[in-house]
Design a protein around this motif. Structure first.
Motif: not given
Length: 345
Positions: A62-66, A146-150, A167-168, A178-181
């Motif tokens: 259940x990690x969330x991509x930042x 301010x970030x972008x999808x990695x 990508x989530x 920093x990467x999706x499962x």
């Protein structure tokens, strides 16, 4: 005598057009290669509920991509691209990969997105390969603003609003990846409802996926490869759910290699234990699995640690045969690609 594998054993030629640049129009509209038996079967992902039994347990990450990618400039005017690898708990500090014409020195300021300044504290991480930065306020809030999808390096377009959504996973809860499962990207509410109606139970772990997941193994001798470390947590409720699944004769199905790594790390050298810690587990053929019976996974990069993991799980020759089948049948590969279901051998 068991075979001694090298990195080249996990190489394969992939036509570039099979690298998925965008997700399928619908999450569950991707294809699913059923690789549990000797003869592979081509299916659709939305058919997954028919491949599992009542009482089986699906375990999700259940990690969330930042929004971990930032663009900025040094005080000298040089451009900088940063990928935040880790937000240090309870602080305004992060570890980051940074690309610049000249590496910034400790004490230097980097202005990101013309919105905030980050101070360079020094080098850190494995082999001092990362930069230690201090943000002026909560890193998660600054990255979200301010970030972008990695997106992975093999996806060539700039991130868009569609990537923010796709990508989530639909059940992402704990920020830090920093990467999706990616195996979990195929699940939507309809698939989850079908699984529940089938009597399939669900549980979760958290493993914050790092950028090292995309790194190929650059040494031929696998024992010489240094694995990246990632933080994970296995809740007590998930340990209990696995014990209950075993008691009723069900199968434990890991959704993705990250879930498998978390569960098998938590069982190393002992019974499965709840808790949180770091893992740099490197799973190669010959590994003795303790927890996972089935693995749902996407198709992985040549010579990657994930190719080695799935080969350890399902058998080297069967996995290579499945990859040949997938290429011949023009499955879509990597993060936005299709999936396959494997049985432990």
């Amino acid at each position: 005598m068991s075979r001694l594998f090298t990195a080249s054993d996990f190489d394969f030629a992939l036509p570039p057009e099979l690298i998925a640049q965008h997700p399928a129009p619908e999450r569950s509209g991707s294809r699913l290669l059923d690789g549990r038996a000797a003869t592979p079967v081509d299916r659709m992902f939305r058919d997954l509920h028919g491949l599992l039994e009542a009482g089986d347990l699906l375990v999700f990450n259940n990690t969330l991509v930042i929004k971990a990618r930032l663009f900025g400039v040094k005080s000298t005017g040089g451009s900088v691209e940063a990928l935040i690898e880790r937000v240090l708990p309870g602080t305004q500090e992060v570890w980051a990969h940074m690309r610049a014409s000249k590496s910034p020195k400790p004490g230097a300021l980097v202005r990101f997105n013309d919105a905030f300044d980050a101070e360079v504290l020094g080098r850190c991480g494995p082999d001092n390969g990362l930069f230690h930065l201090r943000f002026p306020s909560d890193p998660f809030e600054l990255l979200d603003a301010h970030g972008h999808v990695p997106l992975p390096p093999y996806i060539t377009h700039e991130d868009s609003g569609d990537d923010v959504r796709r990508y989530q996973t639909v059940f992402a809860r704990e920020p830090g990846a920093v990467a999706a499962p990616t195996a979990a990207l195929h699940f939507d509410e309809g698939v989850l409802a079908d699984l529940a109606a089938r009597g399939v139970v669900t549980a979760h772990v958290t493993l914050h996926v790092g950028a090292g997941t995309f790194q190929p193994v650059r040494v031929e001798t696998l024992a010489e490869h240094k694995m990246h470390s990632e933080w994970f947590q296995v809740p007590a409720e998930t340990v209990a759910a696995i014990a209950e699944t075993r008691a009723r004769g069900g199968k434990v199905v890991a959704v993705g290699t990250t879930t498998l790594r978390a569960l098998e790390s938590a069982a190393l050298g002992c019974a499965l234990k709840a808790g949180a810690r770091e893992t740099d587990i490197f799973i190669t053929p010959g590994f003795e699995f303790q927890v996972v019976d089935r693995l749902l996974t996407n198709f992985h990069l040549p010579k990657s640690t994930l190719m080695m993991l799935v080969s350890a799980f399902a058998g080297y020759e069967p996995v290579m045969d499945l990859y040949r089948h997938a290429i011949a049948e023009q499955y879509r590969f990597f993060s936005y690609g299709d999936a396959m279901l494997l049985a432990r051998r």
